[in-house]
Structure formats: C-alpha cells, structure tokens
Design a protein around this motif. Structure first.
Motif, PDB file in Angstrom:
ATOM      1  N   SER A 246     -36.631 -29.644  -6.720  1.00  0.00           N
ATOM      2  CA  SER A 246     -37.662 -30.652  -6.911  1.00  0.00           C
ATOM      3  C   SER A 246     -37.451 -31.371  -8.246  1.00  0.00           C
ATOM      4  N   PRO A 247     -38.113 -32.505  -8.422  1.00  0.00           N
ATOM      5  CA  PRO A 247     -38.037 -33.185  -9.725  1.00  0.00           C
ATOM      6  C   PRO A 247     -38.559 -32.290 -10.862  1.00  0.00           C
ATOM      7  N   TRP A 248     -39.527 -31.423 -10.548  1.00  0.00           N
ATOM      8  CA  TRP A 248     -40.058 -30.508 -11.563  1.00  0.00           C
ATOM      9  C   TRP A 248     -38.982 -29.526 -12.008  1.00  0.00           C
ATOM     10  N   THR A 249     -38.216 -29.013 -11.049  1.00  0.00           N
ATOM     11  CA  THR A 249     -37.155 -28.060 -11.357  1.00  0.00           C
ATOM     12  C   THR A 249     -36.081 -28.715 -12.224  1.00  0.00           C
TER      13      THR A 249
ATOM     14  N   ALA B  37     -42.744 -26.728  -5.549  1.00  0.00           N
ATOM     15  CA  ALA B  37     -42.071 -27.958  -5.074  1.00  0.00           C
ATOM     16  C   ALA B  37     -42.941 -28.765  -4.151  1.00  0.00           C
TER      17      ALA B  37
END
Length: 168
Positions: A2-5, A168
């Motif tokens: 994900s973009p967060w990861t 995610a």
C-alpha cells in the motif's frame, strides 16, 4: 504494498540514514563495506530463522539452537580479546544488572522469533530496526546529549514504523 507501506519504509530508511550520517574520514569506504557485509549477514540469519519457523520450529527451541551455535564462536572470540575477565569482573560487581540485561535480551529475541513465526519477515524486521530509536532514548537517560540529527532521525523512524502498521 500500500502507499502507507511504501511511505513507512521510505521514512524508516531516511530516518536511519539521518541518524547515521557522519563526516567522511579516511576509512569511510572500509567502514561502509563492513557495514554492508554485516547487513547481508544479519538479513541472512533473520531469513534463516523465518524459514526454520516456517517448517514448524518452535521459537524457544530455535533460540536455544542459535545460542548453542553461537557459543563456541563467542568463547573463541572472547578468549582472544581477554573479554572473559571483564565479564567476570562486571558480573561480580553488578550481578543483578548482568542477569537483568541477559533476561531482557533473551525476552526481546524470543519476542522477535514469535513475531517472525506469525508475521511477514519484511514488516517484523523493519520494525525491529526501530531499536535504534530506543537506543537513543537509553543513551539520553544515561546523560548522552542528542543532536538535532539524531532526534530528527529517531522521529522519522518512529513515524515510519507507525505507517507500516496502517492497514492496507
């Protein structure tokens, strides 16, 4: 991923780099080479632990096996450096401290193996690298002064670790 990861990993990397930046010296190339070799070794043994856990090994048994493998190397290394005399002296002066440090180390590695058994190696090992921020806190508690670079890097590492935990 994900973009967060991705953001979390990037923040962790930048934070670790910021905390470890230093002025170049004549032996910088050698130091970087040894650091890179160490990183390969560390990644290798962590992935080996993950593979062993994947085949059904229990964390306490795996930890004990790791210690048994490391013990002869430690004995040989300490014998060459006269380290046993220093350890004996420290153990006699502060046995409670030595025992407590050993128990905390064993507990922390046991928790790492348990986390590895139940989670992805990438996330677990990335979060383990946040230990550098804890080391800074312990150093500050012992009176070591932190510069802006160390504090900024620790903050980036902490934020990166939090981002890795975002679903995610």
């Amino acid at each position: 991923m994900s973009p967060w990861t991705v953001s979390g990993v990037a923040m962790l990397c930048v934070g670790l780099a910021v905390m470890n930046l230093s002025r170049p010296s004549g032996s910088t190339g050698t130091g970087v080479a040894w650091a890179a070799l160490s990183a390969v070794g560390i990644a290798g043994y962590h992935l080996s632990y993950k593979m062993a856990l994947g085949t059904g090994a229990q964390p306490p048994a795996l930890f004990a096996t790791g210690l048994l493998v490391a013990l002869p190397v430690l004995i040989l290394e300490r014998g060459h450096q006269q380290g046993w005399a220093a350890f004996r002296r420290e153990a006699l002066l502060a046995p409670g401290l030595v025992l407590t440090a050993g128990l905390i180390s064993a507990l922390s590695f046991g928790l790492l193996l348990t986390a590895l058994a139940g989670g992805g190696a990438g996330a677990v090992l990335t979060l383990r690298n946040t230990s550098i921020a804890f080391a800074l806190v312990l150093a500050a508690l012992q009176g070591e002064r932190m510069g802006r670079r160390q504090l900024s890097g620790a903050a980036l590492v902490a934020v990166g670790a939090l981002l890795l935990g975002v679903p995610a």
